[in-house]
Scaffold this motif. Sequence first.
Motif, PDB file in Angstrom:
ATOM      1  N   GLN A 200      10.972   9.150 -27.397  1.00 14.45           N
ATOM      2  CA  GLN A 200       9.919   8.545 -27.605  1.00 14.45           C
ATOM      3  C   GLN A 200       9.855   7.414 -26.580  1.00 14.45           C
ATOM      4  N   GLY A 201      10.623   6.874 -25.637  1.00 12.81           N
ATOM      5  CA  GLY A 201      10.475   6.177 -24.902  1.00 12.81           C
ATOM      6  C   GLY A 201      10.254   6.442 -23.149  1.00 12.81           C
ATOM      7  N   PHE A 202      10.346   7.895 -22.756  1.00 11.32           N
ATOM      8  CA  PHE A 202      10.061   8.422 -21.905  1.00 11.32           C
ATOM      9  C   PHE A 202       8.667   8.613 -22.118  1.00 11.32           C
ATOM     10  N   VAL A 203       8.101   9.162 -23.088  1.00 13.10           N
ATOM     11  CA  VAL A 203       6.725   9.721 -23.294  1.00 13.10           C
ATOM     12  C   VAL A 203       5.723   7.825 -23.295  1.00 13.10           C
ATOM     13  N   THR A 204       6.343   7.267 -23.854  1.00  2.00           N
ATOM     14  CA  THR A 204       5.341   5.597 -23.675  1.00  2.00           C
ATOM     15  C   THR A 204       5.388   5.082 -22.435  1.00  2.00           C
ATOM     16  N   VAL A 205       6.693   5.125 -21.859  1.00  2.00           N
ATOM     17  CA  VAL A 205       6.766   4.034 -20.370  1.00  2.00           C
ATOM     18  C   VAL A 205       5.797   5.328 -19.224  1.00  2.00           C
ATOM     19  N   ALA A 206       5.738   7.089 -19.779  1.00  2.00           N
ATOM     20  CA  ALA A 206       5.488   7.468 -18.630  1.00  2.00           C
ATOM     21  C   ALA A 206       3.666   7.754 -19.158  1.00  2.00           C
ATOM     22  N   GLY A 207       3.307   7.132 -20.693  1.00  2.00           N
ATOM     23  CA  GLY A 207       1.510   6.613 -21.096  1.00  2.00           C
ATOM     24  C   GLY A 207       1.224   5.939 -20.125  1.00  2.00           C
ATOM     25  N   LEU A 208       2.288   4.455 -19.867  1.00  2.00           N
ATOM     26  CA  LEU A 208       1.906   3.181 -19.875  1.00  2.00           C
ATOM     27  C   LEU A 208       1.467   2.915 -18.198  1.00  2.00           C
ATOM     28  N   ASP A 209       2.348   4.340 -17.914  1.00  2.00           N
ATOM     29  CA  ASP A 209       2.623   3.436 -16.322  1.00  2.00           C
ATOM     30  C   ASP A 209       0.906   5.043 -15.620  1.00  2.00           C
ATOM     31  N   ARG A 210       0.991   5.827 -16.580  1.00  2.00           N
ATOM     32  CA  ARG A 210      -0.674   6.838 -16.039  1.00  2.00           C
ATOM     33  C   ARG A 210      -1.881   5.671 -16.653  1.00  2.00           C
ATOM     34  N   ARG A 211      -1.882   5.082 -17.237  1.00  2.00           N
ATOM     35  CA  ARG A 211      -2.794   3.962 -17.862  1.00  2.00           C
ATOM     36  C   ARG A 211      -3.068   2.915 -16.746  1.00  2.00           C
ATOM     37  N   LEU A 212      -2.088   2.517 -16.522  1.00  2.00           N
ATOM     38  CA  LEU A 212      -1.534   1.421 -15.429  1.00  2.00           C
ATOM     39  C   LEU A 212      -2.348   1.742 -14.190  1.00  2.00           C
ATOM     40  N   ALA A 213      -1.744   2.704 -13.514  1.00  2.00           N
ATOM     41  CA  ALA A 213      -2.051   3.831 -12.355  1.00  2.00           C
ATOM     42  C   ALA A 213      -3.487   3.682 -12.349  1.00  2.00           C
TER      43      ALA A 213
ATOM     44  N   ARG B 266       1.476  15.117 -13.080  1.00  2.00           N
ATOM     45  CA  ARG B 266       0.375  15.866 -14.175  1.00  2.00           C
ATOM     46  C   ARG B 266      -0.069  16.948 -13.311  1.00  2.00           C
ATOM     47  N   SER B 267       0.359  17.235 -12.490  1.00  2.00           N
ATOM     48  CA  SER B 267       0.491  18.944 -11.496  1.00  2.00           C
ATOM     49  C   SER B 267      -1.417  19.154 -11.289  1.00  2.00           C
ATOM     50  N   GLU B 268      -1.082  17.935 -10.938  1.00  2.00           N
ATOM     51  CA  GLU B 268      -2.431  17.087  -9.754  1.00  2.00           C
ATOM     52  C   GLU B 268      -2.154  17.284  -7.985  1.00  2.00           C
ATOM     53  N   PRO B 269      -3.497  17.341  -7.771  1.00  3.36           N
ATOM     54  CA  PRO B 269      -3.053  17.762  -6.217  1.00  3.36           C
ATOM     55  C   PRO B 269      -2.970  16.698  -5.747  1.00  3.36           C
ATOM     56  N   ALA B 270      -2.276  15.768  -4.419  1.00  3.98           N
ATOM     57  CA  ALA B 270      -1.818  14.538  -4.256  1.00  3.98           C
ATOM     58  C   ALA B 270      -3.253  14.021  -3.864  1.00  3.98           C
ATOM     59  N   PRO B 271      -3.422  12.521  -4.338  1.00  5.80           N
ATOM     60  CA  PRO B 271      -4.695  12.105  -3.732  1.00  5.80           C
ATOM     61  C   PRO B 271      -4.540  11.469  -2.488  1.00  5.80           C
TER      62      PRO B 271
ATOM     63  N   ARG C  35       0.826  -1.024   0.091  1.00  9.62           N
ATOM     64  CA  ARG C  35      -0.205   0.535   0.133  1.00  9.62           C
ATOM     65  C   ARG C  35       0.622   1.195   0.479  1.00  9.62           C
ATOM     66  N   TRP C  36       1.917   1.229   0.911  1.00 10.24           N
ATOM     67  CA  TRP C  36       3.072   2.478   1.003  1.00 10.24           C
ATOM     68  C   TRP C  36       3.629   2.342  -0.577  1.00 10.24           C
ATOM     69  N   ILE C  37       3.931   1.587  -1.363  1.00  5.52           N
ATOM     70  CA  ILE C  37       5.056   1.622  -2.769  1.00  5.52           C
ATOM     71  C   ILE C  37       3.488   2.292  -3.777  1.00  5.52           C
ATOM     72  N   ALA C  38       2.299   1.659  -3.153  1.00  5.03           N
ATOM     73  CA  ALA C  38       1.043   2.047  -4.534  1.00  5.03           C
ATOM     74  C   ALA C  38       1.123   3.848  -3.584  1.00  5.03           C
ATOM     75  N   ASP C  39       1.301   4.186  -2.784  1.00  5.93           N
ATOM     76  CA  ASP C  39       0.973   5.451  -2.490  1.00  5.93           C
ATOM     77  C   ASP C  39       1.775   6.255  -3.072  1.00  5.93           C
ATOM     78  N   GLN C  40       3.212   6.248  -2.802  1.00  6.09           N
ATOM     79  CA  GLN C  40       3.980   6.710  -3.860  1.00  6.09           C
ATOM     80  C   GLN C  40       3.983   7.134  -4.788  1.00  6.09           C
ATOM     81  N   GLU C  41       3.656   5.261  -5.528  1.00  7.70           N
ATOM     82  CA  GLU C  41       3.527   5.973  -6.946  1.00  7.70           C
ATOM     83  C   GLU C  41       2.628   6.556  -7.301  1.00  7.70           C
ATOM     84  N   ARG C  42       0.762   6.742  -6.945  1.00 13.10           N
ATOM     85  CA  ARG C  42       0.222   7.943  -7.100  1.00 13.10           C
ATOM     86  C   ARG C  42       0.765   9.322  -6.780  1.00 13.10           C
ATOM     87  N   ARG C  43       0.906   9.373  -6.039  1.00 15.16           N
ATOM     88  CA  ARG C  43       1.713  10.632  -5.553  1.00 15.16           C
ATOM     89  C   ARG C  43       2.605  11.313  -6.741  1.00 15.16           C
TER      90      ARG C  43
END
Length: 336
Positions: free
Chosen positions: A104-117, A28-33, A14-22
């Motif tokens: 392109q790799g950084f953008v793709t990895v970041a997009g995949l990370d967001r979709r998974l989250a 994305r310049s959004e408030p912390a969940p 849970r702690w790791i997942a919270d850090q990933e979400r933050r």
Amino acid sequence: MFPLVRGQVAGAARWIADQERRRLAWARSEPAPPPLRSAGPRVFGYLAARALPALLGGLVTALLVTGVALAGIVVRSVLAGTMTVPGLLGQVLLGITLLTLNLQGFVTVAGLDRRLARALLESSTREELERRIGELAASRAEVVAAVDVERQRIERDLHDGLQQRLVALGMLLGRARRSPDPERTRALLDQAHADAQRAVEEMREVAWRVYPSALAHSSLDEVLAMVAQRSAVPVRIDLAPHPRPGRPAETALYFVACEAVTNTAKHGAATVITIAVGPNATGVEMVITDDGVGGADPDGSGLHGLARRVAALDGRFEVRSPPGEGTTIRVELPCG
């Protein structure tokens, strides 16, 4: 043994997942969940699926390091004069290609990370609705309880204050009727008249605490000025231009200000109270501070009732009152 280990693993997940979400919210310049309540299958599924973006991110980073190393070799060769012009052009072309692949790799990895989250960590529509229904049911029950507490307070105000004064007024009028001395009768009537005036003032006070009628034809700023005038402790009001909230929100802000000023006057031993009202990201915010002794109990009947009133309007209510450092009350309410 195994339940303990399982609990520790769940807490770490849970702690790791919270850090990933933050981290993703910050990107994305959004408030912390808000933190996750539990580490269920979705959290473990996210951590398992997160291995793919982590692997791809490692490959992209290795490619970047390789490109930086090749760029260093090219620069050293150019400075030493051992590289021909065609070779330099080829290395520049290779560097541009590697840089493009890296971006392109950084953008793709970041997009995949967001979709998974979003797919595995964010609440589904059904879960969000169930959570919202639970909050509304709790808020409704708390509002009913707060109304009952308010009715009891009004009953005490009427019984201990106004009722006693009216009984005394009746006794004065009875004595005036029975008095054979005109001068004595006139003095008793004057005293009865003064008591009647005070009874009217007390009735107005009770009615004002039930609902501030001035809000019907005045702004929140003007009503807060009236609160400051009636306070035994000096009140400084700091107003910034802000959108006017709806009537329920204005009423809630008024009651918070009244309760805070009353509590400070009774228990805070403060020399000044500051009420600041201004806009925030979602609507209007009011911050009440004093320089008193602090130590206010957020779970006390008064503050807890205000917290329930604010929560019923989808607002936020925070109390900070460390001993010896005064009290700060922060209220955020939407304008809709």
